[in-house]
Design an enzyme around this catalytic site. Sequence first.
Site, PDB file in Angstrom:
ATOM      1  N   SER A 170       0.920  -1.283  -0.158  1.00  0.00           N
ATOM      2  CA  SER A 170       0.189  -0.108  -0.090  1.00  0.00           C
ATOM      3  C   SER A 170       0.933   1.177   0.036  1.00  0.00           C
ATOM      4  CB  SER A 170      -0.912   0.054   1.299  1.00  0.00           C
ATOM      5  OG  SER A 170      -1.290   1.138   1.259  1.00  0.00           O
ATOM      6  N   TYR A 183      -1.517  -1.178  10.704  1.00  0.00           N
ATOM      7  CA  TYR A 183      -1.457  -1.329   9.206  1.00  0.00           C
ATOM      8  C   TYR A 183      -0.285  -0.658   8.625  1.00  0.00           C
ATOM      9  CZ  TYR A 183      -3.876  -1.077   4.446  1.00  0.00           C
ATOM     10  OH  TYR A 183      -4.060  -1.207   3.270  1.00  0.00           O
TER      11      TYR A 183
HETATM   12  P1  NAD Z   1     -11.516  -6.660   1.577  1.00  0.00           P
HETATM   13  O1  NAD Z   1     -11.712  -6.153   3.043  1.00  0.00           O
HETATM   14  O2  NAD Z   1     -12.326  -6.403   0.555  1.00  0.00           O
HETATM   15  O3  NAD Z   1     -10.839  -7.995   1.725  1.00  0.00           O
HETATM   16  C1  NAD Z   1      -9.790  -8.440   2.583  1.00  0.00           C
HETATM   17  C2  NAD Z   1     -10.057  -9.954   2.591  1.00  0.00           C
HETATM   18  O4  NAD Z   1      -9.099 -10.548   3.682  1.00  0.00           O
HETATM   19  C3  NAD Z   1     -11.594 -10.398   3.358  1.00  0.00           C
HETATM   20  O5  NAD Z   1     -12.316 -11.291   2.270  1.00  0.00           O
HETATM   21  C4  NAD Z   1     -11.179 -11.120   4.444  1.00  0.00           C
HETATM   22  O6  NAD Z   1     -12.196 -11.960   5.020  1.00  0.00           O
HETATM   23  C5  NAD Z   1      -9.915 -11.669   4.260  1.00  0.00           C
HETATM   24  N1  NAD Z   1      -9.134 -11.835   5.772  1.00  0.00           N
HETATM   25  C6  NAD Z   1      -9.185 -11.290   6.637  1.00  0.00           C
HETATM   26  N2  NAD Z   1      -8.627 -11.744   7.754  1.00  0.00           N
HETATM   27  C7  NAD Z   1      -8.306 -13.189   7.362  1.00  0.00           C
HETATM   28  C8  NAD Z   1      -7.950 -14.295   7.953  1.00  0.00           C
HETATM   29  N3  NAD Z   1      -7.477 -14.178   9.308  1.00  0.00           N
HETATM   30  N4  NAD Z   1      -8.067 -15.257   7.330  1.00  0.00           N
HETATM   31  C9  NAD Z   1      -8.289 -15.444   6.030  1.00  0.00           C
HETATM   32  N5  NAD Z   1      -8.594 -14.118   5.299  1.00  0.00           N
HETATM   33  C10 NAD Z   1      -8.737 -13.102   6.042  1.00  0.00           C
HETATM   34  O7  NAD Z   1     -10.121  -5.694   1.749  1.00  0.00           O
HETATM   35  P2  NAD Z   1      -9.602  -5.351   0.096  1.00  0.00           P
HETATM   36  O8  NAD Z   1      -9.723  -3.528   0.217  1.00  0.00           O
HETATM   37  O9  NAD Z   1      -9.897  -5.977  -0.909  1.00  0.00           O
HETATM   38  O10 NAD Z   1      -7.943  -5.206   0.519  1.00  0.00           O
HETATM   39  C11 NAD Z   1      -6.955  -6.271   0.146  1.00  0.00           C
HETATM   40  C12 NAD Z   1      -5.479  -6.017   0.599  1.00  0.00           C
HETATM   41  O11 NAD Z   1      -5.235  -4.795  -0.435  1.00  0.00           O
HETATM   42  C13 NAD Z   1      -5.286  -5.687   1.941  1.00  0.00           C
HETATM   43  O12 NAD Z   1      -4.166  -6.199   2.292  1.00  0.00           O
HETATM   44  C14 NAD Z   1      -5.353  -4.242   2.059  1.00  0.00           C
HETATM   45  O13 NAD Z   1      -4.430  -3.752   2.796  1.00  0.00           O
HETATM   46  C15 NAD Z   1      -4.820  -3.782   0.497  1.00  0.00           C
HETATM   47  N6  NAD Z   1      -5.065  -2.409  -0.159  1.00  0.00           N
HETATM   48  C16 NAD Z   1      -6.288  -1.999  -0.079  1.00  0.00           C
HETATM   49  C17 NAD Z   1      -6.448  -0.771  -0.622  1.00  0.00           C
HETATM   50  C18 NAD Z   1      -7.777  -0.159  -0.557  1.00  0.00           C
HETATM   51  O14 NAD Z   1      -7.808   1.034  -0.576  1.00  0.00           O
HETATM   52  N7  NAD Z   1      -8.783  -1.164  -0.380  1.00  0.00           N
HETATM   53  C19 NAD Z   1      -5.305  -0.002  -0.761  1.00  0.00           C
HETATM   54  C20 NAD Z   1      -4.129  -0.443  -0.583  1.00  0.00           C
HETATM   55  C21 NAD Z   1      -3.693  -1.920  -0.205  1.00  0.00           C
END
Ligand code: NAD
Length: 288
Positions: A170, A183
Amino acid sequence: MTDEVSSPELTADDVLRIDDDRFVAENVALVTGAASGIGRATALALAENGLTVVGTDMDEDGLAGTDQKAADLGVEGTVETVVGDLREDVPEIVGRAANHGNITYLANVAGMQHIDPIEEFPMDTYDAMQDVMVRAPVELAKHCLPHMRESGDDMRDSSNGFGCVGNMASVHGHYVTSDKVAYNVAKFGLRGLTQSIAAEGDGVRSFSISTGYVKTPLVTDQIPDTADQRGISVQEVVEDVMLGQSRTTEMMTPAEVANLFVFGFSKHASHLNGGDLKFDDGMTLTYE
Ligand code: NAD
């Protein structure tokens, strides 16, 4: 939640398709966080490129939704799902993935967010976030590397097999915002893992992806908390906090992030090793 921040549906037209001899059904891409957001889009995009994708998540209903979406799209490869908790089940998840073919690609995408100042940050939440976002990716790499090394890949670039690990970092792995200590620390850590795999990979590459805010449930769910913490409106969070430093008025879509995994895993990225694909609309590079 406002329409501006609802997560868009992925369509076949959104997916980057790459003609790559390793994007075949015999090769498995293990994708974490596959029930939602970026993980779901990544699973679908890799399957659309012909790979056998094993999508894992603790959210069984969400995984079923990913499965359904793959069927609706008629992806070229397949999506298999494994329900599991990354804090406990990593060896079993990797074992199940290996039943579907050669584990060649690993996408560490699962993550979570919690907003609180350092003085008030609950340490059990801190520990859970480090477990899911740093420890599990390390443990997954530990268990996937032997499969990558043993793969019968006759295009191998070294005597130690072939594989590639993509880690979802990120902008918070480069600079930070307040009240997200777990985070921020986790994303800096994930970039450390990326470079560690590059150092030891010997045929196995690694890269990270750093984006700004992407339209997924993780983002939409944190908007009300951020508004409360800062004493501002939901609209101000979107326009000023999330996109205020970007040279864009549009958040990235999950499909656009998924395409970075497709590219990073492909033959066109063979010199990408330990590096970071920073797609942040200038957020960390410009100001005023
Ligand atoms: P999201 O919440 O839509 O999806 C995250 C998924 O991780 C969920 O389905 C959740 O059930 C799963 N998860 C969490 N804990 C878990 C565990 N203990 N075991 C198995 N699964 C587990 O989130 P997203 O926005 O798609 O984010 C995905 C990744 O991208 C993350 O690492 C996040 O930090 C990163 N990210 C997101 C953004 C953003 O703006 N959305 C930006 C930069 C980075």
